[in-house]
Every structure is written in C-alpha cells, then in structure tokens.
Scaffold this active site. Sequence first.
Site, short mmCIF file in Angstrom:
data_model
loop_
_atom_site.label_atom_id
_atom_site.label_comp_id
_atom_site.label_asym_id
_atom_site.label_seq_id
_atom_site.Cartn_x
_atom_site.Cartn_y
_atom_site.Cartn_z
N CYS A 192 -44.71 -25.67 -78.88
CA CYS A 192 -45.62 -26.56 -78.14
C CYS A 192 -46.24 -25.79 -77.19
CB CYS A 192 -44.73 -27.97 -77.72
SG CYS A 192 -43.98 -28.91 -79.15
N HIS A 245 -48.45 -31.81 -72.65
CA HIS A 245 -48.16 -31.77 -74.07
C HIS A 245 -47.34 -33.61 -74.37
CE1 HIS A 245 -46.40 -30.87 -77.67
NE2 HIS A 245 -45.12 -31.38 -77.29
N ASN A 262 -46.79 -36.31 -82.33
CA ASN A 262 -46.82 -34.32 -81.31
C ASN A 262 -47.26 -33.47 -82.13
OD1 ASN A 262 -45.84 -31.88 -80.23
ND2 ASN A 262 -43.90 -32.78 -80.27
N1 ACO Z 1 -35.41 -45.12 -86.31
C1 ACO Z 1 -34.28 -46.01 -85.73
N2 ACO Z 1 -33.37 -45.26 -85.22
C2 ACO Z 1 -33.53 -44.19 -84.85
C3 ACO Z 1 -34.53 -42.98 -84.87
C4 ACO Z 1 -35.29 -43.78 -85.92
N3 ACO Z 1 -36.52 -42.81 -86.49
N4 ACO Z 1 -34.87 -42.17 -84.32
C5 ACO Z 1 -33.39 -42.32 -83.97
N5 ACO Z 1 -32.82 -43.04 -84.02
C6 ACO Z 1 -31.63 -43.67 -83.71
C7 ACO Z 1 -30.55 -42.65 -83.47
O1 ACO Z 1 -29.32 -42.30 -84.92
C8 ACO Z 1 -29.50 -42.96 -82.49
O2 ACO Z 1 -28.40 -44.00 -83.64
P1 ACO Z 1 -26.67 -44.56 -82.57
O3 ACO Z 1 -26.86 -44.09 -81.07
O4 ACO Z 1 -26.08 -45.11 -83.56
O5 ACO Z 1 -26.31 -42.77 -83.14
C9 ACO Z 1 -30.63 -44.45 -81.37
O6 ACO Z 1 -31.36 -44.24 -82.53
C10 ACO Z 1 -30.31 -43.27 -80.41
O7 ACO Z 1 -31.14 -42.21 -80.68
P2 ACO Z 1 -31.60 -40.89 -79.12
O8 ACO Z 1 -31.60 -39.59 -80.25
O9 ACO Z 1 -30.47 -41.12 -78.02
O10 ACO Z 1 -32.60 -41.43 -79.35
P3 ACO Z 1 -34.06 -40.71 -77.45
O11 ACO Z 1 -34.56 -42.54 -77.14
O12 ACO Z 1 -33.34 -39.67 -77.20
O13 ACO Z 1 -35.31 -40.85 -78.51
C11 ACO Z 1 -35.99 -38.50 -79.53
C12 ACO Z 1 -34.91 -39.56 -79.43
C13 ACO Z 1 -37.55 -39.78 -79.09
C14 ACO Z 1 -36.34 -38.25 -80.53
C15 ACO Z 1 -36.65 -38.36 -77.62
O14 ACO Z 1 -35.24 -37.47 -77.62
C16 ACO Z 1 -37.25 -37.07 -77.26
O15 ACO Z 1 -38.80 -37.28 -77.61
N6 ACO Z 1 -37.10 -35.95 -77.20
C17 ACO Z 1 -37.29 -35.24 -76.21
C18 ACO Z 1 -38.34 -34.16 -78.14
C19 ACO Z 1 -39.39 -33.71 -77.84
O16 ACO Z 1 -39.91 -33.84 -76.54
N7 ACO Z 1 -39.56 -32.64 -77.97
C20 ACO Z 1 -40.16 -31.50 -77.95
C21 ACO Z 1 -40.56 -29.94 -78.31
S1 ACO Z 1 -41.25 -30.29 -79.81
C22 ACO Z 1 -41.13 -28.64 -80.49
O17 ACO Z 1 -41.39 -28.03 -79.98
C23 ACO Z 1 -41.95 -28.12 -81.98
#
Ligand code: ACO
Length: 333
Positions: free
Chosen positions: A119, A260, A290
């Site tokens: 990214c 980003h 993204n």
């Molecule tokens: N739908 C429903 N539930 C989901 C989904 C979904 N699509 N995805 C995950 N869950 C569930 C998980 O299984 C978890 O359930 P559990 O508690 O029973 O285990 C729960 O939701 C919470 O999951 P978390 O991972 O804690 O969710 P979080 O609030 O952290 O959000 C996310 C996840 C959106 C991925 C966030 O962590 C994020 O944006 N991270 C950063 C990503 C990023 O910035 N990447 C940049 C670089 S990308 C690149 O370089 C290509």
Amino acid sequence: MNESTSVTPVTISGTGSYVPEKILTNTDLEKIVDTSDEWIFSRTGIKERRIAAEGEFTSHMATKAAERALEQAGITAKEVDLIIVATITPDTLTPSTACYVQANLGASSAVAFDISAACSGFLYAMKLAKRLISDGAYQNALIIGAEKLSSFINWKDRNTCVLFGDGAGAAVLRKSEPGEGRILASETGSDGRHAGLLDIKGGGSACPITMANATDNLATLAMQGREVFKLAVTAMRQASEKVIERAGLTPDDITLVVPHQANLRIIDAISDRLAIPNEKVFVNLHKYGNTSAAAIAIALDEAHREGKFKRGDNIIMVAFGAGLTWAAAAIEW
Ligand code: ACO
C-alpha cells in the site's frame, strides 16, 4: 531540511485514475461468506469495491489511469522517460507490469520497472521519481499504483475478502517551474520483522504452486488484521508528523490529507492524533475498499478532479502496508 530548498524542485503536473465497472457490494458478499453489510461497514467504512473483468489485468487498469494523467499533464507518451509501477499484483512475475504499460502507451523512450511496497508503493515511487528527476536523470516520470487484488483473494476467507478491491491511479512528475507547486518532503520506512503479518505465501520461489498444494489457497492474501491495525496507526502518525515538520508546516497549514484507504477507523485515529479535522481528510474507501498501491493514487486524482485543493494548497499523503512498509509526502500543489 526542507527538500525543496536542498534540490531541484519537482511538481505533479497531472493525475489520472481508473476503476473497473463491476461493483461488488457488501450485500453481494453476504451471499458468498458469513458476513453482513453492518459488520463490514461498521468495522471498515467500506460499502462496495470494484472487481476487474475477466481478461482485464493490472497493466490494463494502469494504462487507462496513465493515459488520463498524461492528458491532464499535457504531454504525450513519447515524452515520458521513466515509468514506475507500484504493485503487489503484477500481470506476471516477469516482465514487469511497467513494461506492459510502456508498450500499451507507446512510451518508447521510457525506462520502465515495478516496485513492490504494497500500500505504500505509490509514495515510494513518488520519492524515487522525484529524486531521479532532481538529479537530472529523467524529465517526465509516470508513477502508477495499480492492483488486481481480486486475483489474490481467498473468496472463502471473510477476514480478508471483504476488504480489498481493484483499480489504478497515476501521476506525472516533472521539474517544477517558478511559481509552481512542489513536493516539499517525503518519508519512507520499512520493518521486515513484521513480514508475516500480511503476506501472499505462495507463488514465489519460496513456495511455488504445485499440483500437491494447488488447493491450499497459498497464492492468496493472508492478514493478522488487529496487529496490522495497531502498527498502521503508529507508523502513519509518525510518518505524517515527520513530513509536516520537514516541510516547515503546522497542521493548520494543511488543506487536505489523502491517507491510504484501508479502514475508516485507522483514518479517523490518524486525523485525531494529528489534530487535523475529519473534513480535511479525503475518504473514498466506501466506494473502492482497499486497493493497496492504487488507493492513494486514485484518491489523489479524485480529490484533484473534485476541486478539493488548488494551487498553493498543502497536501499530506500517508500510507501503510505489507512488509511492513510506510510512507508519507507533503506537497505544495
Ligand atoms: N464478517 C463478520 N465477522 C467477521 C468478518 C466479516 N467479514 N471478518 C472477521 N470477522 C469476525 C472475526 O472472526 C472475529 O470473530 P471472533 O471474535 O469470534 O474471533 C471478529 O469478527 C473480530 O475480528 P477482528 O479481527 O478483531 O476485527 P477488527 O475489529 O480488528 O477488524 C479488520 C478487522 C477490519 C481487518 C481490521 O483489523 C483492520 O482494518 N486492520 C488493518 C488492515 C490494514 O490496514 N491493512 C493495510 C495494509 S493492506 C496491504 O498492504 C495489502
């Protein structure tokens, strides 16, 4: 030191972007994996993303974005002498996507190559092109962020498939003339100790795809989202602060932040920590998700075409991605 005073200044003379026609909404995804529009939107801010057509590759999207940037810059492809494509989803491992783009454009005088910084790639490309122009090695650089992430997604993994989309953005860089804007400061950083937090394990020399592992989804993106989230906020804040300071600016001097586009909660956390109000932060991730290296490039072009800034305004761009990598730039438009 402010880069504008230390070396030949470089300006952005044109921007362009392209996104594929096909829209995949959160509601569409509810039919593919166990998720909901409510979960996706509340956790990320994403409503829909674009998906490239069958036979539409990263280089095709990159070419369309580049054509629009060249048109705005008022130069022909023949005048381009440097093409850098930032991508983690190249058409092929070799040759580079930049070489396909060169051929598509007919940019016969250009040297063309790819860089891989996820990214952060577009801002890495900007820093590199700026330096090469400043040094006098090249005159008109085309920098492009382009991704077809849909080809590298495990469409059964709800943790990742809801986050990403396809698209491309481009910018033309050249020496700044008196009275024109310039890139004021830029910052790039990497920390390979966190490589395993966000990667595509298969398809490279470490793990070729074979008959034996073909069904293991190794050539798809895997991410430990929560850990990436925390590191992203810190790295993006620090990188932004560095370029703001090096450019001799204060938060009040900034017209627009183009971050980003990964997660609205990350964007909000950064604008909070930088004390820059939300209305000065450009967001389009609800439409595209993204798009990795393409995200800032598309956002910059949309903000530009929507008239969100004008000559003389100060813009901050900041990114974070796999590697881990991060980057920021301060620009006087
Ligand atoms: N739908 C429903 N539930 C989901 C989904 C979904 N699509 N995805 C995950 N869950 C569930 C998980 O299984 C978890 O359930 P559990 O508690 O029973 O285990 C729960 O939701 C919470 O999951 P978390 O991972 O804690 O969710 P979080 O609030 O952290 O959000 C996310 C996840 C959106 C991925 C966030 O962590 C994020 O944006 N991270 C950063 C990503 C990023 O910035 N990447 C940049 C670089 S990308 C690149 O370089 C290509």
